[in-house]
Scaffold this motif. Structure first.
Motif, PDB file in Angstrom:
ATOM      1  N   SER A  70       4.862 -41.906   0.800  1.00 20.38           N
ATOM      2  CA  SER A  70       3.529 -42.032   0.237  1.00 20.38           C
ATOM      3  C   SER A  70       3.561 -41.487  -1.182  1.00 20.38           C
ATOM      4  O   SER A  70       4.349 -40.578  -1.488  1.00 20.38           O
ATOM      5  N   LEU A  71       2.726 -42.054  -2.039  1.00 19.12           N
ATOM      6  CA  LEU A  71       2.631 -41.635  -3.430  1.00 19.12           C
ATOM      7  C   LEU A  71       1.191 -41.262  -3.755  1.00 19.12           C
ATOM      8  O   LEU A  71       0.260 -41.928  -3.310  1.00 19.12           O
ATOM      9  N   LEU A  72       1.047 -40.197  -4.504  1.00 21.03           N
ATOM     10  CA  LEU A  72      -0.269 -39.778  -5.006  1.00 21.03           C
ATOM     11  C   LEU A  72      -0.230 -39.890  -6.528  1.00 21.03           C
ATOM     12  O   LEU A  72       0.648 -39.305  -7.161  1.00 21.03           O
ATOM     13  N   TYR A  73      -1.175 -40.669  -7.076  1.00 24.96           N
ATOM     14  CA  TYR A  73      -1.252 -40.866  -8.515  1.00 24.96           C
ATOM     15  C   TYR A  73      -2.451 -40.087  -9.072  1.00 24.96           C
ATOM     16  O   TYR A  73      -3.556 -40.156  -8.517  1.00 24.96           O
ATOM     17  N   ILE A  74      -2.205 -39.373 -10.142  1.00 26.87           N
ATOM     18  CA  ILE A  74      -3.288 -38.681 -10.840  1.00 26.87           C
ATOM     19  C   ILE A  74      -3.290 -39.200 -12.269  1.00 26.87           C
ATOM     20  O   ILE A  74      -2.292 -39.076 -12.983  1.00 26.87           O
ATOM     21  N   SER A  75      -4.387 -39.788 -12.686  1.00 29.11           N
ATOM     22  CA  SER A  75      -4.472 -40.304 -14.058  1.00 29.11           C
ATOM     23  C   SER A  75      -5.348 -39.394 -14.904  1.00 29.11           C
ATOM     24  O   SER A  75      -6.231 -38.705 -14.396  1.00 29.11           O
ATOM     25  N   SER A  76      -5.079 -39.410 -16.208  1.00 26.53           N
ATOM     26  CA  SER A  76      -5.868 -38.622 -17.176  1.00 26.53           C
ATOM     27  C   SER A  76      -6.099 -37.204 -16.668  1.00 26.53           C
ATOM     28  O   SER A  76      -7.244 -36.755 -16.518  1.00 26.53           O
ATOM     29  N   SER A  77      -5.011 -36.484 -16.422  1.00 26.74           N
ATOM     30  CA  SER A  77      -5.080 -35.153 -15.804  1.00 26.74           C
ATOM     31  C   SER A  77      -6.028 -34.219 -16.543  1.00 26.74           C
ATOM     32  O   SER A  77      -6.124 -34.231 -17.768  1.00 26.74           O
ATOM     33  N   GLN A  78      -6.710 -33.385 -15.761  1.00 30.53           N
ATOM     34  CA  GLN A  78      -7.583 -32.345 -16.290  1.00 30.53           C
ATOM     35  C   GLN A  78      -7.079 -30.992 -15.777  1.00 30.53           C
ATOM     36  O   GLN A  78      -6.384 -30.933 -14.767  1.00 30.53           O
ATOM     37  N   THR A  79      -7.459 -29.938 -16.478  1.00 35.57           N
ATOM     38  CA  THR A  79      -6.979 -28.602 -16.070  1.00 35.57           C
ATOM     39  C   THR A  79      -7.411 -28.256 -14.651  1.00 35.57           C
ATOM     40  O   THR A  79      -6.722 -27.530 -13.937  1.00 35.57           O
ATOM     41  N   THR A  80      -8.534 -28.816 -14.221  1.00 34.89           N
ATOM     42  CA  THR A  80      -9.013 -28.555 -12.861  1.00 34.89           C
ATOM     43  C   THR A  80      -8.142 -29.232 -11.800  1.00 34.89           C
ATOM     44  O   THR A  80      -8.303 -28.964 -10.606  1.00 34.89           O
ATOM     45  N   ASP A  81      -7.236 -30.123 -12.217  1.00 38.97           N
ATOM     46  CA  ASP A  81      -6.308 -30.744 -11.273  1.00 38.97           C
ATOM     47  C   ASP A  81      -5.166 -29.788 -10.910  1.00 38.97           C
ATOM     48  O   ASP A  81      -4.390 -30.079  -9.985  1.00 38.97           O
ATOM     49  N   SER A  82      -5.030 -28.703 -11.617  1.00 36.34           N
ATOM     50  CA  SER A  82      -3.952 -27.741 -11.328  1.00 36.34           C
ATOM     51  C   SER A  82      -4.074 -27.213  -9.906  1.00 36.34           C
ATOM     52  O   SER A  82      -5.162 -27.136  -9.340  1.00 36.34           O
ATOM     53  N   GLY A  83      -2.922 -26.885  -9.356  1.00 34.88           N
ATOM     54  CA  GLY A  83      -2.881 -26.378  -7.994  1.00 34.88           C
ATOM     55  C   GLY A  83      -1.676 -26.949  -7.274  1.00 34.88           C
ATOM     56  O   GLY A  83      -0.735 -27.437  -7.897  1.00 34.88           O
ATOM     57  N   VAL A  84      -1.714 -26.896  -5.965  1.00 29.53           N
ATOM     58  CA  VAL A  84      -0.608 -27.395  -5.158  1.00 29.53           C
ATOM     59  C   VAL A  84      -1.101 -28.585  -4.337  1.00 29.53           C
ATOM     60  O   VAL A  84      -2.165 -28.517  -3.718  1.00 29.53           O
ATOM     61  N   TYR A  85      -0.308 -29.639  -4.344  1.00 30.22           N
ATOM     62  CA  TYR A  85      -0.641 -30.848  -3.600  1.00 30.22           C
ATOM     63  C   TYR A  85       0.281 -30.957  -2.397  1.00 30.22           C
ATOM     64  O   TYR A  85       1.504 -30.904  -2.522  1.00 30.22           O
ATOM     65  N   PHE A  86      -0.315 -31.091  -1.223  1.00 28.66           N
ATOM     66  CA  PHE A  86       0.439 -31.195   0.026  1.00 28.66           C
ATOM     67  C   PHE A  86       0.194 -32.547   0.676  1.00 28.66           C
ATOM     68  O   PHE A  86      -0.923 -33.070   0.645  1.00 28.66           O
ATOM     69  N   CYS A  87       1.236 -33.098   1.278  1.00 28.57           N
ATOM     70  CA  CYS A  87       1.027 -34.189   2.211  1.00 28.57           C
ATOM     71  C   CYS A  87       1.275 -33.646   3.614  1.00 28.57           C
ATOM     72  O   CYS A  87       2.021 -32.668   3.796  1.00 28.57           O
ATOM     73  N   ALA A  88       0.635 -34.243   4.595  1.00 30.12           N
ATOM     74  CA  ALA A  88       0.720 -33.777   5.979  1.00 30.12           C
ATOM     75  C   ALA A  88       0.730 -34.972   6.914  1.00 30.12           C
ATOM     76  O   ALA A  88      -0.046 -35.915   6.727  1.00 30.12           O
ATOM     77  N   VAL A  89       1.617 -34.921   7.899  1.00 35.32           N
ATOM     78  CA  VAL A  89       1.734 -36.008   8.864  1.00 35.32           C
ATOM     79  C   VAL A  89       1.830 -35.421  10.274  1.00 35.32           C
ATOM     80  O   VAL A  89       2.229 -34.264  10.433  1.00 35.32           O
ATOM     81  N   PRO A  90       1.485 -36.189  11.302  1.00 41.70           N
ATOM     82  CA  PRO A  90       1.618 -35.691  12.673  1.00 41.70           C
ATOM     83  C   PRO A  90       3.035 -35.912  13.196  1.00 41.70           C
ATOM     84  O   PRO A  90       3.670 -36.931  12.892  1.00 41.70           O
ATOM     85  N   ASN A  91       3.540 -34.934  13.965  1.00 43.88           N
ATOM     86  CA  ASN A  91       4.821 -35.165  14.632  1.00 43.88           C
ATOM     87  C   ASN A  91       4.559 -35.852  15.974  1.00 43.88           C
ATOM     88  O   ASN A  91       3.433 -36.258  16.263  1.00 43.88           O
ATOM     89  N   ARG A  92       5.597 -35.994  16.790  1.00 42.21           N
ATOM     90  CA  ARG A  92       5.452 -36.749  18.044  1.00 42.21           C
ATOM     91  C   ARG A  92       4.473 -36.096  19.003  1.00 42.21           C
ATOM     92  O   ARG A  92       3.957 -36.749  19.898  1.00 42.21           O
TER      93      ARG A  92
END
Lengths: 108, 113
Positions: A70-92
């Motif tokens: 999966s891809l996450l696109y962020i356009s025209s970044s702003q300072t408020t976009d700072s932080g940590v981005y996580f992806c999460a999926v379910p296991n079996r």
């Protein structure tokens, strides 16, 4: 269990730049979520995207389930976009597993 | 409409002590999950409660226990605290039929000295 790998681990950009964050997972999944964790620790659900593409303002996400990424696109970044981005999926067992995150720092 | 609320926001304990963290789910949500997030890591699943019972559990020792009340609120208890238990503890709630779609609280930051 399922492995979730995110890249890059860290990203520093100037305000106004665009970015692409990637999430690879080792097994087939029936859903995927992207979260943003702000500097105070609050996790905000950005997208629930098992497949296809979704857009919300300057953010969009694409999941290609057959190719396990999966891809996450962020356009025209702003300072408020700072932080940590996580992806999460379910296991079996349907437990939600998080990647280690991409730490994004937007410079003014 | 209040989201997921957690208390306390910060607390400091010493090794060997016990701690109780509390979570009120978002209105309309009936399932509560708890996560531990160590510094620089992603959240790790501890357990999930639904209908007042523990439904799933991650790889955490029995020192970690929980409870869900009839109003869907939940507690996380950790006994015999270790230095390594220092972390941000996150509660997430979800509503019937979409238990994988999580709404998180702001977390409780535990420091063990």
């Amino acid at each position: 269990g399922i492995q979730v790998e995110q890249s890059p681990p860290d990203l520093i950009l100037q305000e106004g730049a665009n970015s692409t964050l990637r999430c690879n997972f080792s097994d087939s999944v029936n859903n995927l979520q992207w979260f943003h964790q702000n500097p105070w620790g609050q996790l905000i659900n950005l997208f629930y995207i098992p497949s296809g593409t979704k857009q919300n303002g300057r953010l969009s996400a694409t999941t290609v389930a057959t190719e396990r990424y999966s891809l996450l696109y962020i356009s025209s970044s702003q300072t408020t976009d700072s932080g940590v981005y996580f992806c999460a999926v379910p296991n079996r067992d349907d437990k939600i597993i998080f990647g280690k995150g991409t730490r994004l720092h937007i410079l003014p | 409409d209040a989201g997921v609320t957690q208390s306390p926001t910060h607390l400091i304990k010493t090794r060997g002590q016990q701690v109780t963290l509390r979570c009120s789910p978002k209105s309309g949500h009936d399932t509560v999950s708890w996560y531990q997030q160590a510094l620089g890591q992603g959240p790790q699943f501890i357990f999930q409660y639904y209908e007042e019972e523990e439904r799933q559990r991650g790889n955490f020792p029995d020192r970690f226990s929980g409870h869900q009340f009839p109003n869907y609120s939940s507690e996380l208890n950790v006994n015999a605290l270790l230095l390594g238990d220092s972390a941000l503890y996150l509660c997430a709630s979800s509503f019937p039929g979409t238990r994988e779609v999580l709404t998180f609280g702001a977390g409780s930051r535990l420091t063990v000295l």
